[in-house]
Design an enzyme around this catalytic site. Structure first.
Site, PDB file in Angstrom:
ATOM      1  N   HIS A  58      47.044  46.195  25.160  1.00  0.00           N
ATOM      2  CA  HIS A  58      47.692  46.606  23.913  1.00  0.00           C
ATOM      3  C   HIS A  58      47.151  45.807  22.732  1.00  0.00           C
ATOM      4  O   HIS A  58      46.885  46.351  21.669  1.00  0.00           O
ATOM      5  CB  HIS A  58      49.209  46.423  24.022  1.00  0.00           C
ATOM      6  CG  HIS A  58      49.963  46.829  22.812  1.00  0.00           C
ATOM      7  ND1 HIS A  58      50.150  48.145  22.466  1.00  0.00           N
ATOM      8  CD2 HIS A  58      50.566  46.098  21.849  1.00  0.00           C
ATOM      9  CE1 HIS A  58      50.846  48.207  21.346  1.00  0.00           C
ATOM     10  NE2 HIS A  58      51.103  46.976  20.946  1.00  0.00           N
ATOM     11  N   ARG A  62      46.333  54.609  27.453  1.00  0.00           N
ATOM     12  CA  ARG A  62      45.714  53.395  26.921  1.00  0.00           C
ATOM     13  C   ARG A  62      44.897  52.741  28.019  1.00  0.00           C
ATOM     14  O   ARG A  62      45.423  52.272  29.013  1.00  0.00           O
ATOM     15  CB  ARG A  62      46.780  52.425  26.398  1.00  0.00           C
ATOM     16  CG  ARG A  62      46.163  51.140  25.892  1.00  0.00           C
ATOM     17  CD  ARG A  62      47.132  50.265  25.115  1.00  0.00           C
ATOM     18  NE  ARG A  62      48.478  50.152  25.611  1.00  0.00           N
ATOM     19  CZ  ARG A  62      48.889  49.245  26.504  1.00  0.00           C
ATOM     20  NH1 ARG A  62      48.065  48.387  27.022  1.00  0.00           N
ATOM     21  NH2 ARG A  62      50.152  49.231  26.868  1.00  0.00           N
ATOM     22  N   TYR A  70      51.064  44.677  34.492  1.00  0.00           N
ATOM     23  CA  TYR A  70      52.008  45.784  34.689  1.00  0.00           C
ATOM     24  C   TYR A  70      51.341  47.105  35.045  1.00  0.00           C
ATOM     25  O   TYR A  70      52.022  48.107  35.185  1.00  0.00           O
ATOM     26  CB  TYR A  70      52.907  45.957  33.456  1.00  0.00           C
ATOM     27  CG  TYR A  70      52.174  46.058  32.130  1.00  0.00           C
ATOM     28  CD1 TYR A  70      51.706  47.278  31.666  1.00  0.00           C
ATOM     29  CD2 TYR A  70      51.943  44.933  31.361  1.00  0.00           C
ATOM     30  CE1 TYR A  70      51.042  47.372  30.460  1.00  0.00           C
ATOM     31  CE2 TYR A  70      51.279  45.016  30.146  1.00  0.00           C
ATOM     32  CZ  TYR A  70      50.827  46.236  29.701  1.00  0.00           C
ATOM     33  OH  TYR A  70      50.158  46.338  28.513  1.00  0.00           O
TER      34      TYR A  70
END
Length: 183
Positions: free
Chosen positions: A87, A83, A96
């Site tokens: 998100h 990805r 993160y």
């Protein structure tokens, strides 16, 4: 998957795994070495494929479909990808993941890889891409125009295809909505 395995159903499962569940990396979600091996418990073949390689994915799924049609039962493919963005609009992946990690993964981006492969085979050019882009934009514009002429449906129609016979609670809600639109 278990049902498909038990009954040898002609099903092809493709698990597109971008290695993240919002902010949790795959290694904290499963102790399995790969998600493809989950097929073993269901009694059929599971394979891992480079999900960023359109040619490899096409070949794998084509083989799986042929096998399914020939009575060889289900297959599972884990399409390994990454990805590249957040998100959701509420996510900040920079909390993160490092910028360097994400930038390195852009080199594997599937559209750029396919473009490079096709250009290397001399079957794709910048002109081809511009033409395709213009055609796609025409399709999008036409779809948007069709959408704008569609009249909004009454709110109560959200219940129309839920059940063969609408449960009382939902039927009451539907009648309530109908009453609101009659006023």
């Amino acid at each position: 998957m278990n049902f498909a395995g038990v009954h040898k159903l002609p099903v092809v499962f493709v698990a597109t795994n971008n290695q993240w569940a919002i902010s949790v990396p795959l290694r904290l979600q499963t102790a399995s070495e790969t998600l493809a091996q989950k097929a073993i418990a269901a009694g059929f073949i599971g394979e891992q494929v480079d999900g960023n390689d359109v040619v490899a994915m096409h070949a794998a799924v084509k083989d799986a479909i042929e096998a399914a049609r020939n009575g060889q039962g289900p297959r599972l493919y884990r399409a390994v990808t990454y990805r590249l963005g957040d998100h959701t609009t509420a996510d900040d992946a920079a909390r993160y993941r490092s910028t360097a990690e994400v930038q390195a993964r852009w080199k594997e981006e599937p559209i750029a890889r396919l473009r490079s492969f096709l250009a290397g085979q001399h079957v794709w050019s910048k002109t081809d891409e511009e033409q395709l882009s213009a055609e796609c934009q025409q399709h999008i514009d036409a779809a948007v125009e069709r959408y704008f002429v569609v009249k909004p449906r009454p709110a109560e129609t959200m219940f129309d295809h839920l059940y063969a016979e609408l449960p009382r609670a939902y039927a009451a809600q539907r009648r309530e909505l109908e009453g609101m639109t009659d006023a």
